[in-house]
Scaffold this active site. Structure first.
Site, short mmCIF file in Angstrom:
data_model
loop_
_atom_site.label_atom_id
_atom_site.label_comp_id
_atom_site.label_asym_id
_atom_site.label_seq_id
_atom_site.Cartn_x
_atom_site.Cartn_y
_atom_site.Cartn_z
N ASP A 129 7.29 0.39 1.32
CA ASP A 129 6.43 1.57 1.42
C ASP A 129 6.63 2.55 0.27
OD1 ASP A 129 4.56 1.84 3.46
OD2 ASP A 129 6.09 2.26 4.99
N LYS A 158 -1.64 -4.92 8.96
CA LYS A 158 -0.67 -5.30 7.93
C LYS A 158 -0.22 -6.75 8.15
CE LYS A 158 0.79 -0.56 7.16
NZ LYS A 158 1.72 0.52 7.49
N GLN A 212 7.04 1.95 10.59
CA GLN A 212 5.76 2.65 10.75
C GLN A 212 6.00 4.08 11.23
OE1 GLN A 212 2.83 1.41 9.77
NE2 GLN A 212 1.67 3.19 10.41
N1 GUN Z 1 1.88 5.93 8.84
C1 GUN Z 1 0.70 6.23 8.23
N2 GUN Z 1 0.64 5.65 7.02
C2 GUN Z 1 1.79 4.97 6.86
C3 GUN Z 1 2.30 4.16 5.81
O1 GUN Z 1 1.70 3.95 4.76
N3 GUN Z 1 3.54 3.62 6.04
C4 GUN Z 1 4.22 3.84 7.18
N4 GUN Z 1 5.42 3.28 7.29
N5 GUN Z 1 3.78 4.59 8.16
C5 GUN Z 1 2.56 5.15 8.00
#
Ligand code: GUN
Length: 290
Positions: A120, A53, A97
């Site tokens: 998100d 990211k 996350q």
């Molecule tokens: N863990 C797995 N996929 C995601 C996501 O898209 N966002 C976040 N914050 N955690 C994750």
């Protein structure tokens, strides 16, 4: 012969579009988007996701900040940091996350994020807006799936779509989006308590598999000509890769693909699109057009 849905290629095209928009913002003297990520602990998959990211942000010209906590961090310490980010006008959007260590409530954490900074799209306010079709920040994976379907010109109106899995971040929201006006599919959701899953899936024109069970969707469950979207990303040990791990999907690709009109590979299908959604949401936050 099936068509491979190339998520990597589409995601890279979208990133170019985002980079152009960022360049435009810069030349207009406007703020460059700034995305922050909170990472708790050292979970291997989470480390990889967050590193990617940050790399994506660099690629499109966003600023990014990575905030790390040990997995012993208390919930209140984490909530304090979230409050700080909510109030920091330099940060446009941020994510925490997941998964979080067991002693921290993911629900309380997500609910403490300002919905206006929810890159998100996990906050109940954004999910609620999505359900009633209001402008909102969409959860990353469903957003990516819809974008892929649209960009490949896949017909959805009146089609029979079966979503396998009912998670809050993929199955449930994508099932709602697929039935929304403009997409107009007829949607069924099957899950761990469903009966006759094979029979239901075998009637689908579009299958969206999001259960995290490697190879769950077998050739005999798939109708000839179906569109198959594989959201699975189970990380398994592999001697063939540099990292020692590989990602495997929820679909038995080798045997299912020959029956499909379109299918996404793992990796290189939905995954890269998911990362783009985060950038798209953050850009929307900055432009103020959710
Ligand atoms: N863990 C797995 N996929 C995601 C996501 O898209 N966002 C976040 N914050 N955690 C994750």
């Amino acid at each position: 012969m099936y068509n491979l849905i190339d998520g990597k290629k589409v995601a890279s095209e979208i990133k170019k579009e985002i980079a152009l928009e960022v360049a435009r913002l810069k030349s207009d003297g406007k703020k460059v988007p700034h995305l922050a990520a909170i990472l708790v602990g050292n979970n291997g998959s989470s480390e990889t996701y967050v590193a990617n990211k940050v790399k994506d942000c660099e690629e499109v010209g966003f600023r990014s900040s990575l905030i790390r906590f040990a997995d012993t961090v208390s919930e209140s310490e984490l909530l304090d940091k979230i409050k700080e980010l909510n109030n920091n006008s330099d940060i446009d959007g941020f994510i925490v996350q997941l998964p979080l260590p067991g002693h921290i409530s993911e629900e309380r954490v997500i609910e403490s994020i300002d919905p206006a900074k929810d890159s998100d799209g996990f906050h109940p306010v954004n999910l609620g807006k999505m359900v009633i079709g209001l402008p909102c920040y969409l959860p990353a994976t469903p957003f990516g799936i819809i974008e892929l379907i649209k960009r490949y010109g896949i017909e959805t109106s009146g089609k029979n779509c079966v979503v396998i899995g009912r998670s809050n971040i993929v199955g449930r929201p994508v099932s709602i989006l697929m039935s929304q006006k403009g997409i107009d599919a007829t949607v069924s959701v099957v899950h761990s308590r469903s009966k006759n899953i094979s029979e239901i899936v075998s009637k689908a024109d579009i299958i969206i598999a999001a259960i995290g069970s490697p190879g769950f969707v077998k050739a005999e469950m798939v109708k000839e000509g179906a569109v198959v979207i594989d959201v699975g990303t189970t990380r398994v040990k592999s001697p063939d890769t540099k990292s020692g791990y590989k990602l495997v999907g929820d679909v038995d690709f080798e045997n299912v693909a020959p029956k499909c009109s379109y299918i996404t590979p793992v990796p290189g299908g939905v995954g890269p699109m998911t990362r783009d959604s985060l950038l798209q949401n953050t850009l929307m936050i900055v432009k103020g057009d959710s």
